[in-house]
Motif scaffolding. Sequence first.
Motif, PDB file in Angstrom:
ATOM      1  N   LEU A 289       4.841  -9.966  -3.285  1.00  0.00           N
ATOM      2  CA  LEU A 289       4.704  -8.594  -2.797  1.00  0.00           C
ATOM      3  C   LEU A 289       3.370  -8.399  -2.088  1.00  0.00           C
ATOM      4  O   LEU A 289       3.294  -7.794  -1.023  1.00  0.00           O
ATOM      5  CB  LEU A 289       4.845  -7.625  -3.981  1.00  0.00           C
ATOM      6  CG  LEU A 289       5.280  -6.211  -3.623  1.00  0.00           C
ATOM      7  CD1 LEU A 289       6.602  -6.237  -2.882  1.00  0.00           C
ATOM      8  CD2 LEU A 289       5.422  -5.368  -4.884  1.00  0.00           C
ATOM      9  N   GLU A 290       2.318  -8.954  -2.653  1.00  0.00           N
ATOM     10  CA  GLU A 290       1.008  -8.855  -2.007  1.00  0.00           C
ATOM     11  C   GLU A 290       1.073  -9.526  -0.641  1.00  0.00           C
ATOM     12  O   GLU A 290       0.538  -9.008   0.334  1.00  0.00           O
ATOM     13  CB  GLU A 290      -0.067  -9.498  -2.895  1.00  0.00           C
ATOM     14  CG  GLU A 290      -1.502  -9.179  -2.503  1.00  0.00           C
ATOM     15  CD  GLU A 290      -1.987 -10.006  -1.331  1.00  0.00           C
ATOM     16  OE1 GLU A 290      -2.796  -9.471  -0.543  1.00  0.00           O
ATOM     17  OE2 GLU A 290      -1.557 -11.166  -1.171  1.00  0.00           O
ATOM     18  N   GLY A 291       1.752 -10.685  -0.572  1.00  0.00           N
ATOM     19  CA  GLY A 291       1.897 -11.397   0.695  1.00  0.00           C
ATOM     20  C   GLY A 291       2.617 -10.538   1.728  1.00  0.00           C
ATOM     21  O   GLY A 291       2.223 -10.477   2.891  1.00  0.00           O
ATOM     22  N   LEU A 292       3.642  -9.829   1.278  1.00  0.00           N
ATOM     23  CA  LEU A 292       4.403  -8.979   2.196  1.00  0.00           C
ATOM     24  C   LEU A 292       3.575  -7.776   2.646  1.00  0.00           C
ATOM     25  O   LEU A 292       3.774  -7.249   3.725  1.00  0.00           O
ATOM     26  CB  LEU A 292       5.692  -8.498   1.527  1.00  0.00           C
ATOM     27  CG  LEU A 292       6.739  -9.573   1.238  1.00  0.00           C
ATOM     28  CD1 LEU A 292       7.913  -8.986   0.482  1.00  0.00           C
ATOM     29  CD2 LEU A 292       7.218 -10.227   2.525  1.00  0.00           C
TER      30      LEU A 292
ATOM     31  N   ILE B 182      -8.483 -11.141   5.602  1.00  0.00           N
ATOM     32  CA  ILE B 182      -8.198 -10.394   4.386  1.00  0.00           C
ATOM     33  C   ILE B 182      -9.431 -10.331   3.499  1.00  0.00           C
ATOM     34  O   ILE B 182     -10.169 -11.296   3.380  1.00  0.00           O
ATOM     35  CB  ILE B 182      -7.033 -11.012   3.560  1.00  0.00           C
ATOM     36  CG1 ILE B 182      -7.181 -12.525   3.507  1.00  0.00           C
ATOM     37  CG2 ILE B 182      -5.714 -10.546   4.053  1.00  0.00           C
ATOM     38  CD1 ILE B 182      -6.310 -13.181   2.488  1.00  0.00           C
ATOM     39  N   SER B 183      -9.597  -9.172   2.894  1.00  0.00           N
ATOM     40  CA  SER B 183     -10.716  -9.060   1.975  1.00  0.00           C
ATOM     41  C   SER B 183     -10.203  -9.436   0.597  1.00  0.00           C
ATOM     42  O   SER B 183      -9.156  -8.984   0.143  1.00  0.00           O
ATOM     43  CB  SER B 183     -11.245  -7.633   2.022  1.00  0.00           C
ATOM     44  OG  SER B 183     -11.098  -7.046   0.763  1.00  0.00           O
TER      45      SER B 183
ATOM     46  N   ILE C  53      -7.339  -8.640  -4.767  1.00  0.00           N
ATOM     47  CA  ILE C  53      -7.420  -8.566  -6.231  1.00  0.00           C
ATOM     48  C   ILE C  53      -6.913  -7.213  -6.733  1.00  0.00           C
ATOM     49  O   ILE C  53      -6.155  -7.142  -7.702  1.00  0.00           O
ATOM     50  CB  ILE C  53      -8.869  -8.831  -6.702  1.00  0.00           C
ATOM     51  CG1 ILE C  53      -9.201 -10.309  -6.470  1.00  0.00           C
ATOM     52  CG2 ILE C  53      -9.041  -8.478  -8.177  1.00  0.00           C
ATOM     53  CD1 ILE C  53     -10.628 -10.680  -6.700  1.00  0.00           C
ATOM     54  N   ILE C  54      -7.292  -6.149  -6.042  1.00  0.00           N
ATOM     55  CA  ILE C  54      -6.828  -4.814  -6.459  1.00  0.00           C
ATOM     56  C   ILE C  54      -5.303  -4.742  -6.371  1.00  0.00           C
ATOM     57  O   ILE C  54      -4.624  -4.279  -7.290  1.00  0.00           O
ATOM     58  CB  ILE C  54      -7.495  -3.717  -5.603  1.00  0.00           C
ATOM     59  CG1 ILE C  54      -8.980  -3.632  -5.982  1.00  0.00           C
ATOM     60  CG2 ILE C  54      -6.814  -2.363  -5.824  1.00  0.00           C
ATOM     61  CD1 ILE C  54      -9.822  -2.827  -5.027  1.00  0.00           C
TER      62      ILE C  54
ATOM     63  N   VAL D 143      -2.623  -4.033  -9.490  1.00  0.00           N
ATOM     64  CA  VAL D 143      -1.657  -2.926  -9.517  1.00  0.00           C
ATOM     65  C   VAL D 143      -0.227  -3.465  -9.621  1.00  0.00           C
ATOM     66  O   VAL D 143       0.549  -3.061 -10.490  1.00  0.00           O
ATOM     67  CB  VAL D 143      -1.807  -2.047  -8.248  1.00  0.00           C
ATOM     68  CG1 VAL D 143      -0.711  -0.998  -8.199  1.00  0.00           C
ATOM     69  CG2 VAL D 143      -3.185  -1.400  -8.226  1.00  0.00           C
ATOM     70  N   ILE D 144       0.081  -4.439  -8.747  1.00  0.00           N
ATOM     71  CA  ILE D 144       1.456  -4.965  -8.728  1.00  0.00           C
ATOM     72  C   ILE D 144       1.789  -5.644 -10.045  1.00  0.00           C
ATOM     73  O   ILE D 144       2.859  -5.441 -10.620  1.00  0.00           O
ATOM     74  CB  ILE D 144       1.651  -5.949  -7.551  1.00  0.00           C
ATOM     75  CG1 ILE D 144       1.425  -5.242  -6.215  1.00  0.00           C
ATOM     76  CG2 ILE D 144       3.063  -6.544  -7.587  1.00  0.00           C
ATOM     77  CD1 ILE D 144       1.319  -6.184  -5.034  1.00  0.00           C
ATOM     78  N   SER D 145       0.850  -6.458 -10.555  1.00  0.00           N
ATOM     79  CA  SER D 145       1.172  -7.210 -11.769  1.00  0.00           C
ATOM     80  C   SER D 145       1.324  -6.284 -12.971  1.00  0.00           C
ATOM     81  O   SER D 145       2.208  -6.486 -13.799  1.00  0.00           O
ATOM     82  CB  SER D 145       0.129  -8.293 -12.040  1.00  0.00           C
ATOM     83  OG  SER D 145      -1.127  -7.705 -12.253  1.00  0.00           O
ATOM     84  N   ALA D 146       0.493  -5.248 -13.050  1.00  0.00           N
ATOM     85  CA  ALA D 146       0.612  -4.317 -14.180  1.00  0.00           C
ATOM     86  C   ALA D 146       1.977  -3.639 -14.159  1.00  0.00           C
ATOM     87  O   ALA D 146       2.688  -3.592 -15.169  1.00  0.00           O
ATOM     88  CB  ALA D 146      -0.497  -3.276 -14.122  1.00  0.00           C
ATOM     89  N   LEU D 147       2.362  -3.157 -12.979  1.00  0.00           N
ATOM     90  CA  LEU D 147       3.661  -2.489 -12.868  1.00  0.00           C
ATOM     91  C   LEU D 147       4.795  -3.444 -13.227  1.00  0.00           C
ATOM     92  O   LEU D 147       5.671  -3.122 -14.033  1.00  0.00           O
ATOM     93  CB  LEU D 147       3.871  -1.973 -11.436  1.00  0.00           C
ATOM     94  CG  LEU D 147       3.111  -0.695 -11.083  1.00  0.00           C
ATOM     95  CD1 LEU D 147       3.267  -0.374  -9.607  1.00  0.00           C
ATOM     96  CD2 LEU D 147       3.645   0.458 -11.936  1.00  0.00           C
TER      97      LEU D 147
END
Lengths: 529, 302
Positions: free
Chosen positions: A263-266, A275-276, A281-282, A286-290
């Motif tokens: 998802l981060e890649g997309l 990319i920063s 990391i942020i 967020v994605i992993s917690a959800l």
Amino acid sequence: MKKMNSLFNWTIIRNNLKMYGWIGILAYGAMFFMVPLIHIFAIIISVLTAQAIFGYMYDRKYIDIIHSLPIKREKVFLNNFISGAIILVVPILLLGVTLVIKENIIMPMYSSIDYNIYFLTNDDILYWVMHTAISSIIIYTISVFAAVITSNKINQFLLSYIIMFVPVGLYICIVHIINTFSFGYPEIMTPDTSVAIPIVKAVVSRYTDFEFCLYILAIIAIYTLAGWLYKQRKSESSNKIFVLPWIESINKYVVTFFVMVILEGLLQFDNINQISKSEVIIKYLVISALTYFVVEVFTKKGVGILKSYKGYLVYVGVLGGIIFTLNFAYSKEVPKTDDIKEIRISFYNNFDTDDNYLKNIENKDLKDKILNMHKAAIVAKEDEGRNIYINYSLNNGRKMVRMYNLGIKYDQLYSEIDEYMMKKALNIEDKDVNEIQVNILGLSFPQDVTHSYSITKRSDIQNAVKRIRDYINDHSFEKKIFYSVEGERRDNVVVVMNDGQKIYLFGPKMKKLQHDIEPYETIEDVEIE
Amino acid sequence: MKMIEVRGLKKSFEKLYVLDGLDMNVNKGSIYGLVGPNGAGKTTLIKNMVGIYKPDAGQIKINGEDVYENVDIKQRIAYMPDENTSFKNYSIKDMAKFYKGIYINWSSEKYEKVKAVLGLDEKIKIDKLSKGMKKQAMFLLLLSTMPELMLLDEPVDGLDPMVRKKIWNIIIEDVVEREMTVVISSHNLRELEDFCDTIGIMKGKKIVIEKELDELRSVITKIQVAFDNEASREELLAKDYILAKETKGNMDILIVRGSQDEIRNEIEATKPKLFDIMPLTLEEIFIYEMEEAGYEKNELIV
């Protein structure tokens, strides 16, 4: 025979064939009429067979009966497994025999032309039988594995296919993370991962002998794992997706990891070079917690979800540790001079770690320059220029490999290393040389016509080695010759050493060198390829 | 000689204990009735005893050996689940063929004999049989394996009396002939009292009472008694072997601890106007036993 009897239980096998043998008969019929689609068909039938044979695990009534019988669970598993394998393989063998009969006996009777041109040879049929059988069995084995870890037929069906993509998916995601957070990671050539996805392999490509062996080993390994899990699995298993709690945990982490990386890649709209990392990391957090808690809701069905925050903290801890290590420890590491046993350099790639490719740098001064360049590269973070692969062998036995880009300001260093390596490479005695191959690209059209000959006479080799050294040591434009340990260049001179090592020489003055080393008598018997 | 010995058995599902420290003893050749309300854990206990479930803790010894994954022991056990099962579309004959391949002691002779007694048609698909017929078919198959131990999970509950009697007759025949041991569960004590020689009552994840019926009948007696003399009555009622009393007019109905002979001597010494020993049902015995053991009377709803 007694041993065989203690391993096999013919009653179980016979019983399975009685109940599910129709799948095999159906398969034979279908394969006979749909030869072009056979592999797709095999992919589906393998999973359905596993489902039919092991479906009893999901029905309390049946599993109670089976496990109340005086047969050990591993034997139940083995004999069920064999039953399915028979159902899958026998129709394939029969179809093979049918094809052999058709091609060798029936077709010649009706054909007046040389049928071998148009039809299958026996070798083709044998390969086809092996390909289809191995493909079917590996998919079947994976599906049995899926059956053992889950609790109903739909899950088993879906998981059978999903599992096949997990290893390659993990590999890709891990490489992606390494590339994102590390600097100096030697990009390796992307290996052909299709071998790790049996359904792709089954449909699109031929197996090599090595892959046949690999698949047989994989079948044994997955069978063993599934059999072990079958014994762990309780008869009273719940209706969760994964019946063993620790597999549920593995799944939770794997899904979280996949969704996070993909998802981060997309969501990366920017150029990949800009990319920063903190932004990544942020997004990861967020994605992993959800994802993590959504997976928990699904698997735990609402019980004790909040308690599982500890598991998430572990995930974050491990991920953070990896990112920290990649970003700092890995990316910033420069070995101490005293710790270094050897430095080897390659400008081409690091894929083959054969020592012949990577030349040992023994010059102290040059070593220091390379170390300084390494330190500077970490700070400068150049991403354009010539690749340089640095292989350190440290005194403690560790190997450390980094890849950097050398920008224009390193041209001087590049030449120095290049020169050093060439000298070192060609600092050879003519007695070490086995032969010298000369490949001359034709000047006239078509250009790919190459004249080749070999210098094998001792006196000619002595002369040629002398000449080559002369060229290497003279850096004037007149005699500029480059050196490589790999290559397919057509216009070159290849020095083949007694130990098989090849050194490729090429460069603007190649024609001149070729002319200089050419023995008189070869001019007449130039081969034309 | 013990056939089954269970010690400290624990079994949980999803961290919820169904059996918690259960002990049980079954003598060889006995018919053991396992009684408890629905959900007491009878089925779970039986499934542990036949090796379907693996105990969380504790031991189940059958003939002195652990049963789980023990092929030799399981060869000698016949298990009848509460739900009838055969494989899909299997006739009695198909199942017989399957069992014959699995059980080394399979007796075709026994099969033919029991089949004739029950009047079953072996070609009929088991799925198509009525509930009672299915049970009979299962008994036919199980008995033909010549088991030393039969574990029967509610086998007669809900069957009509004729069928029940027929089934009991074949079981008892094997118990007498071959010293077969039977463990039979029911939520209804009355179903078992005519045939069992031992009764175990399950309650609160354990077996709370385990008694041989002969022993039970010899220790509790129900009497009715009436006195002319109030003092004699008072004296009797104060005795500590009286477990319960009920007064109807000038008649006292008493449950007392002790064998009939002991009680007869005791009471007749007090010169009552009227004295009778009354029949005591198994259910009543257990109710008083439970009370003795510290349970409320209404806790034993069986």
